[in-house]
Design a protein around this motif. Sequence first.
Motif, PDB file in Angstrom:
ATOM      1  N   ASN B 101       6.661  -6.671   3.946  1.00  0.00           N
ATOM      2  CA  ASN B 101       6.286  -6.060   5.219  1.00  0.00           C
ATOM      3  C   ASN B 101       6.503  -7.087   6.326  1.00  0.00           C
ATOM      4  OD1 ASN B 101       5.175  -4.527   7.238  1.00  0.00           O
ATOM      5  ND2 ASN B 101       3.054  -4.711   6.514  1.00  0.00           N
ATOM      6  N   ASP B 102       7.266  -6.718   7.328  1.00  0.00           N
ATOM      7  CA  ASP B 102       7.660  -7.675   8.358  1.00  0.00           C
ATOM      8  C   ASP B 102       6.561  -7.846   9.407  1.00  0.00           C
ATOM      9  OD1 ASP B 102       9.128  -9.429   9.771  1.00  0.00           O
ATOM     10  OD2 ASP B 102      10.611  -7.996  10.506  1.00  0.00           O
ATOM     11  N   VAL B 103       5.390  -8.278   8.992  1.00  0.00           N
ATOM     12  CA  VAL B 103       4.335  -8.619   9.948  1.00  0.00           C
ATOM     13  C   VAL B 103       3.708  -9.942   9.523  1.00  0.00           C
ATOM     14  CG1 VAL B 103       3.677  -6.277  10.604  1.00  0.00           C
ATOM     15  CG2 VAL B 103       2.592  -7.349   8.638  1.00  0.00           C
ATOM     16  N   SER B 104       3.117 -10.621  10.491  1.00  0.00           N
ATOM     17  CA  SER B 104       2.376 -11.845  10.191  1.00  0.00           C
ATOM     18  C   SER B 104       0.945 -11.667  10.642  1.00  0.00           C
ATOM     19  CB  SER B 104       2.975 -13.034  10.945  1.00  0.00           C
ATOM     20  OG  SER B 104       4.240 -13.313  10.441  1.00  0.00           O
ATOM     21  N   ILE B 105       0.027 -11.972   9.766  1.00  0.00           N
ATOM     22  CA  ILE B 105      -1.387 -11.990  10.159  1.00  0.00           C
ATOM     23  C   ILE B 105      -1.835 -13.446  10.065  1.00  0.00           C
ATOM     24  CG2 ILE B 105      -3.696 -11.157   9.632  1.00  0.00           C
ATOM     25  CD1 ILE B 105      -2.397  -8.724   8.281  1.00  0.00           C
ATOM     26  N   LYS B 106      -2.322 -13.960  11.179  1.00  0.00           N
ATOM     27  CA  LYS B 106      -2.682 -15.382  11.186  1.00  0.00           C
ATOM     28  C   LYS B 106      -3.999 -15.603  10.468  1.00  0.00           C
ATOM     29  CE  LYS B 106      -0.279 -16.532  15.427  1.00  0.00           C
ATOM     30  NZ  LYS B 106      -0.407 -16.608  16.888  1.00  0.00           N
ATOM     31  N   PRO B 107      -4.050 -16.530   9.524  1.00  0.00           N
ATOM     32  CA  PRO B 107      -5.337 -16.856   8.899  1.00  0.00           C
ATOM     33  C   PRO B 107      -6.208 -17.677   9.852  1.00  0.00           C
ATOM     34  CG  PRO B 107      -3.542 -18.092   7.863  1.00  0.00           C
ATOM     35  CD  PRO B 107      -2.931 -17.267   8.954  1.00  0.00           C
TER      36      PRO B 107
END
Lengths: 584, 201
Positions: B101-107
């Motif tokens: 999935n081409d998304v980034s969720i920042k930790p």
Amino acid sequence: MQLLSGNEAIAQGAWEAGARIGVGYPGTPSTETMESFGAKENVYAEWCANEKVAVEVAVGASAAGARVLATMKHVGVNVAADPLYTAAYTGVNGGLVVLAADDPGMHSSQNEQDTRFHAQGAHIPVVEPSDSAEAREYTMQAFEASERFDIPFFVRSTVRVSHAKSPVEVGERVERDLIPYEKDPSKWVMMPAYAKPRRTSLDARIAQVAQWAETSPLNRLELNDTSIGVICAGASYQYVRDALPNASILKLGITWPIATGLIAKLANHVDALYVVEEGSDYLSMQVKATSVTVSEPPAHALPKEGELTPGIIRSAFGLALPEELPTQQDVPGRPPALCAGCPHRLVFKELSRAKCIVTGDIGCYTLGALPPLAGMDSTLDMGASISMAHGFELALAGTEHHPVVAVIGDSTFGHSGFTSLLSTAYNKGAGTICILDNRTTGMTGHQGNPFNGITLQNRPSRELDLEGMVRSLGISDVQVVNPNNMKDVRAAIKGATSRTEELSVIIFRSPCVLLKKVFERQAPYTITSDCRACGVCVTLGCPAIARIEETGEACIDPDQCVGCGQCQAYCGFGAIVRMEGALR
Amino acid sequence: MSVYSDGATTVLLAGVGGQGTILAADLLAKTAISNGLQVKLSEIHGMAQRGGSVTTVVRLGEQVHSMVCDRGSADYLLCFEATEALRNLPFLAQNGKLLVNDVSIKPLPVLTGKASMPKRVHERLGEYNAQLVDANKHAREAGSLKCANVVLLGALAANMPFSMESWEEQIRLKVPPKTIDMNIDAFHRGVQSVASEANRS
Ligand code: SF4
Ligand code: SF4
């Protein structure tokens, strides 16, 4: 055919076996068992205040002639150990089965422990399934055997059995009449005069179970190749099948008492005998005690900690492993965090700011120990926050010290915090107790508890009076505060920690954001151009707030922000405002 | 070379707590069962679900032993987030298929400035022939961001031998009645996203 988790399959087995009562305390990885049991027909199920209470209720129900299931996680077995050890002496009337779910790898626990050591110590036989179909079958067998041998049985599961789903052939329930209760103090009154003969009886009963173990289909000898023999149980059995497909295997479904005859049989069949088990040396010790020779795997020993996989076993036996792509070195960690809008957040923020010594407890709020909040000094077990704070106060009395504050959730307070507070109050302790009342048991998935008045099967109940209970201990310094309001939180902590002679209790009451969509209708917050890049809001650790790497300014992700408004009060420049008109 | 002698196919679903990996894994498992296969599915609950990294393993085949997955062993790595794809790369088998999935969720450590996100993510995933899926966009078009997990399931389904009908049947049985059409739509958008990608290359 149904796709069931091990937990659901245990509930199914208990139901089919005619268990009519279920008791437990939620704890990962055991929780879904009682939830699933309670949803079935013709059963009564409840969450008890703690595991000791659950086992005591279970022994009562068994004495009265009902089949009863009790569930808990491994650390809960410690809480229940007192009644369990004696329950082996009394034995049962209706079948009594206790699920103990162990957590090798500590996915959601404060330690790794092997319940089979308790089983051996308590003289309670253990059955150990290796997948969901066995979980159902073994639970049913455990009920039969419990009545046949007059003893409670453990079903021991681990996280990969409890939380793995596989197909199960389910059957019909067999309703069972109560086995008539007959008054018999020599069985049910465990004072020394009666307990001594019951000890002799216990040994005799266990000897019978041991005999049964030699022929029970729950123990399975699979004789193949004569070079390698493996003794294993539970999830490890599945891994051994994959890793060493030709090995001869003794798959133990009953891991206490141990089937010594079967072990000798396997030992005679093979050149070398190994024990493969996860995170423990329980089984190897048992097998070695039968005086067969146990070999160490040829390449290296199996790890004493954590979970096994087929690959770990292959590597211990010097077998080839698949090639791996390189580990990517620059991937940041992703620790769990308090949810956006979690009502516990500001309490930890303010306790950190006030430089308190914070003794913590078990629950979502344990996450308050992680940066950036870093608002907690200790976590030991359920209820320890209050007793440890008392210990800190005793040791630090007479020295200049930071305020000592205990932090505990509502469910945990009911579990064992109340007795800690009772003890501290009675002994004239000092310090501040924060009860984080989020109206539920958050971490395990929002179960009811005595203080929200919601029971497992939604039967009519009462919501217990938390403030009243605290006051009944003679503590008068009790206040209820909204934890979403920074000024109130700060003032309450400042006030309570300055009254150092007395015990004070602050109840921070606001529902968990996952409980109901508390902020569903509220617009998210946003950062305006007034932001001066001071970075204060970011220290709240809200997953919706980020610091932009290039400018240092803050930004809020509108998809994640639930509009709680906690952060607004921390911005000295008024740069955090509600996004009006942008209803979610 | 495999560590599993059962010959089963291993699918590793990796994402961030709360993204719906468990629902997708459940649909995969049930579809495989309805096609006559054995299945084991292993998931983790509790603390890790609060926004931490989560993985779910589904193993399916004529017979299945292990419910966990070793490094170098996942035939399919279905990632719900790009950083998690990088984290779990070592689990991918040599000929395994990588779907991301081409998304980034920042930790959290990144949000607070204590760590930074990995660089050149697309390029690095490309080296392992990743198929990127814009699941969030497709999900929004289908009606709700919440069905991004079903879009990703569609992308996986396009690579698997089961009929579209058997997938749809399981989706119908599992999701809330009101959201059936939306989820079936999301699923097909996922299937097509992979098909169109394949046409281009
Ligand atoms: S589940 Fe509830 S109590 Fe737990 S972190 Fe989230 S909001 Fe807080
Ligand atoms: S209002 Fe602030 S603290 Fe609350 S969820 Fe949104 S960004 Fe987080």
